[in-house]
Design an enzyme around this catalytic site. Structure first.
Site, mmCIF file in Angstrom:
data_model
loop_
_atom_site.group_PDB
_atom_site.id
_atom_site.type_symbol
_atom_site.label_atom_id
_atom_site.label_comp_id
_atom_site.label_asym_id
_atom_site.label_seq_id
_atom_site.Cartn_x
_atom_site.Cartn_y
_atom_site.Cartn_z
ATOM 1 N N ARG A 117 -8.665 48.306 59.579
ATOM 2 C CA ARG A 117 -7.775 49.164 58.805
ATOM 3 C C ARG A 117 -7.681 48.705 57.362
ATOM 4 N NH1 ARG A 117 -3.490 52.332 60.405
ATOM 5 N NH2 ARG A 117 -3.684 52.726 58.188
ATOM 6 N N ARG A 136 -20.512 56.771 49.476
ATOM 7 C CA ARG A 136 -21.873 57.248 49.233
ATOM 8 C C ARG A 136 -22.547 56.499 48.092
ATOM 9 N NH1 ARG A 136 -21.964 58.328 53.700
ATOM 10 N NH2 ARG A 136 -20.925 60.126 54.569
ATOM 11 N N CYS A 140 -12.969 62.815 55.820
ATOM 12 C CA CYS A 140 -11.698 62.754 55.106
ATOM 13 C C CYS A 140 -10.727 63.759 55.721
ATOM 14 C CB CYS A 140 -11.893 63.101 53.636
ATOM 15 S SG CYS A 140 -12.898 61.921 52.737
ATOM 16 N N GLU A 167 -3.149 63.070 55.561
ATOM 17 C CA GLU A 167 -2.151 62.309 56.332
ATOM 18 C C GLU A 167 -0.970 63.225 56.663
ATOM 19 O OE1 GLU A 167 -1.131 58.755 58.094
ATOM 20 O OE2 GLU A 167 -2.906 59.011 56.858
ATOM 21 N N ARG A 175 -5.790 55.832 53.127
ATOM 22 C CA ARG A 175 -5.906 54.955 54.294
ATOM 23 C C ARG A 175 -7.322 55.063 54.855
ATOM 24 N NH1 ARG A 175 -0.641 57.093 54.519
ATOM 25 N NH2 ARG A 175 0.983 55.573 54.972
ATOM 26 N N TYR A 201 -4.786 45.613 52.680
ATOM 27 C CA TYR A 201 -3.775 46.471 52.078
ATOM 28 C C TYR A 201 -3.628 46.088 50.607
ATOM 29 C CZ TYR A 201 -2.893 48.047 56.742
ATOM 30 O OH TYR A 201 -3.065 48.597 57.985
ATOM 31 N N ARG A 207 2.098 47.221 56.029
ATOM 32 C CA ARG A 207 1.882 46.251 57.115
ATOM 33 C C ARG A 207 1.908 44.826 56.570
ATOM 34 N NH1 ARG A 207 -0.202 47.819 62.179
ATOM 35 N NH2 ARG A 207 0.447 45.710 62.659
#
Length: 121
Positions: free
Chosen positions: A6, A62, A74, A77, A89, A107, A115
């Protein structure tokens, strides 16, 4: 073993240059900290908050040498009230021998607030 890696970051403005730059920085950090080769990646899912629509962030991947055949998607959210704005994210599904507890989730920017328990070393 298949693992999820993540990552998340934020941008200040909804423009193509800033979104591509932030995504590039995030993905390269995820690759570096987890020793990921493009040939070991099954897929990359990228979501953006609904205030980011200037460009598909997948364009950043790319431009990375060797990543042209990695499947990338893509999406938007879920717009949860009071959630972090201007956020990108990334979820990378990779084949790796790294134990799950040793995966470095990345992050950056204001996304560190998402997080704090998963800070990269």
């Amino acid at each position: 073993m298949i693992r999820g890696v993540r990552g998340a970051t934020t941008v200040a403005e909804n423009n193509d240059v800033e979104i591509i730059k932030a995504t590039d920085e995030l993905v390269k950090e995820m690759i570096s900290k987890n020793h990921i080769a493009a040939t070991d990646v099954a897929q990359v899912l990228i979501s953006v908050t609904n205030d980011l629509d200037a460009v598909f962030p997948a364009a950043a991947l790319r431009k990375i040498e060797g990543w042209s055949f990695v499947p990338v998607m893509c999406m938007q959210e879920i717009p949860v009230p009071n959630s972090l704005r201007k956020c990108i994210r990334v979820m990378m599904t990779v084949n790796t021998s790294i134990p799950q507890e040793n995966i470095n989730h990345i992050y950056l920017g204001n996304a560190v607030s998402l997080r704090p328990d998963l800070k990269a070393e």
